[in-house]
Every structure is written in structure tokens, then in C-alpha cells.
Design an enzyme around this catalytic site. Sequence first.
Site, short mmCIF file in Angstrom:
data_model
loop_
_atom_site.label_atom_id
_atom_site.label_comp_id
_atom_site.label_asym_id
_atom_site.label_seq_id
_atom_site.Cartn_x
_atom_site.Cartn_y
_atom_site.Cartn_z
N TYR A 74 0.84 -1.25 0.13
CA TYR A 74 0.08 -0.01 0.05
C TYR A 74 0.89 1.29 0.13
O TYR A 74 0.54 2.08 0.95
CB TYR A 74 -0.80 0.14 1.18
N HIS A 143 -0.59 -12.06 1.77
CA HIS A 143 -1.72 -11.23 0.86
C HIS A 143 -2.31 -12.20 -0.34
O HIS A 143 -3.48 -11.91 -0.43
CB HIS A 143 -1.04 -10.05 0.50
#
Length: 362
Positions: A74, A143
Site C-alpha cells: 500500500y 496477501h
Amino acid sequence: MVDAIKQKVTELVGLSSFPTKKLGKNGPQVTQMGFGLMGLSAFYGKPKPDEERYAMLDHVYNSGELFWDSADMYQDSEDLIGRWFKRNPGAREKIFLATKFANYVDPKTGERSVRNEPEYIQQACDKSLSRLGIDYIDLYYCHRVDANQPIEITVKEMKKLQDAGKVKYLGLSEVSAETLRRACKVAHIDAIQMEYSPFSMEVETEGVLQACRELGVALVAYSPLGRGFLTGSIRSRSDFGEGDFRSFAPRFSEENFHKNLELVDKLKALADKKGCTTGQLVLAFLLNSGDDVFPIPGTTKIKNFDENMGATKIRLTEEEDKEIRHAIDNAEVKGGRYPEAFSKALLVDTVPLSEYKGPHSA
């Protein structure tokens, strides 16, 4: 002085105002509605100035929302959190912090890949700890899982991080029910993060939620508001700013956008009848689906955050829940969750360990 007292009261009230639930069979009590930090740093247009982002985190923390979710991909999210921790001594110990590894972007070519190799897992964890400026990560997710590497190898390496004290709890994201079952035979998976909303019910239809309940695994619901679509505030593609990845998502395409508004409008009618916003109705629906479901809506606006957290006070009747499910079941959602190139990393089954001939085979 009066303002300082008001602020202290707000903090004390906030810290006890949101419901908490046990995160899986072995996890701690955490705020059932978490906060997704992705949008503060990435994928929804240019990030706001640091001071505005710090103010947002201050508000979230002071409200009593203490379950924060980030990821190494991110953009500067982990760095931002690390800087915020330095500005707020003592806050880190109160926050249950989740972050993730595996989505890799080659710094030279920009090429994206999913990396689960044992050596990379160790490197990624150390890098996240450094960026965050902390000694341990509360919940560490893979993830995305590499379909070409058995999940057993990935989880075995993650367990080493747990044994070393670098990670307290283990998580996976976007895995199939079978992959989750295999993973739990190596080490208990405390949570899996899956997209779950009226637009994305695969966790129910593909048996993932059932597997979670069989195994005592929490389900953390990302994009519970359909990337903002289900709030009702997005009425056209022109609502997206420059750099907003939703402009490229099939669900928001010119062809599909107006078709998907039909479900949004049906939910809005139910929300109006309930006396809440559409977003609050959706979040209340997910919270109502079980004590093991933890939605993590994200936003960059304090007003929207407060609205989202207001959903924790909404109680749906059995009839209202049925009405929402009826609207979902009779809607035809158009377009995939991600562009086709990214879809192969969703609900992944990994190669069986018995068939694996790679570098980390037993």
C-alpha cells in the site's frame, strides 16, 4: 482546558464504545469492525498531505477503533503508521495491527508477481517491521498465495516468524476452502481476509465461510462497501478522481456501472426504511452474519469513518436480514472484482505437496 477535558472524555468513551469479538478460536478480543488503511496511501487517487492523514489516524485511534489493517504494497502505508507511532508514544501497544506480504513489484521493471518463497517471507517481514518501527506484527497475512507453491511450505515459513516472536497471529488472503484446510494442518490460521459484501458473496457460495467455522478461523471482510459503491455516494464514473484504480475495474466499467446501481438502489430503499444510511445497512448486515466476521471498511474522511462505525449500533431483525439477502440473491452483479490479470490470484488452490518438485520440496 475545557477542550482538553472534552477530548479526554471523547477518548474514554470511544475506547469502550465499540463491540469486540474474539479473533478466531485462539485470537484476542479485537474491535469487530476494523479500519482499512489502504485508501490513505494507495489506489484511490493522490494521497492527502501527511498532517491530514495523521489527523485521520488520531481520530480513528481516539474513537476507540483499534484494529488497523495495512500491507507492504500500500505504497507508504507502513511508513505512515511508523511515523504516527513515533508521534504517539504508547499507542502501538493498544492497537492490534495487521499487515501483509507477497504482492511484489520489481523496482526495475515494474512487473508484478506473487512471492511466497521462504527466503522472501523472512525478508518481507523484517522490512515491514523496520518500516513500521516496531518489534512485532500482531497479525501477518500472506496477501496472495502462489498457486505453484504448496501452501504447506508457505505456512511452515510463516510459523517460523511466529516462533521467533516477530509475528503473533497468522493470516492468509484470497484462498479456497481446501487451501485453508491444508494450511491449518501445518499451523493454526487465525484469520483469512476475503472480499465480502453484497457484491461479493463468494465466501458463502464457495464454502470458505463454512470452512472458517469448522476450523475456528476469523473471516476479515475487505471492501465490505464494494469499494464505496455500496454507500450510494458514487453515482457515475465521473465521481472517480485521477489515479483511482476503480476506473479500470470491470464492475465499474461503462457497460456494467448502471446495471450494478440497481442493487445499490434496492439496498438504499431498505436503509431508508430502517432509518440509516446504505453503507451502515451493509456493514450491519455483515456484522449480523456472525461474531466471526470482521469488516474493515476504509476511508480518508472523518465523517465517513464516523458513519461507518455507527453501523455497530444497528441491530437487524430476522425479517430485515431476509429482505437484504433477498435483494442480493435476486441481483445480477456485472463485472469481476478485479481486472482479469489479477483474478487468477483469487480463491486460490495451491499445488499439492505430493506433486511439488520445486526448490523447497521435502
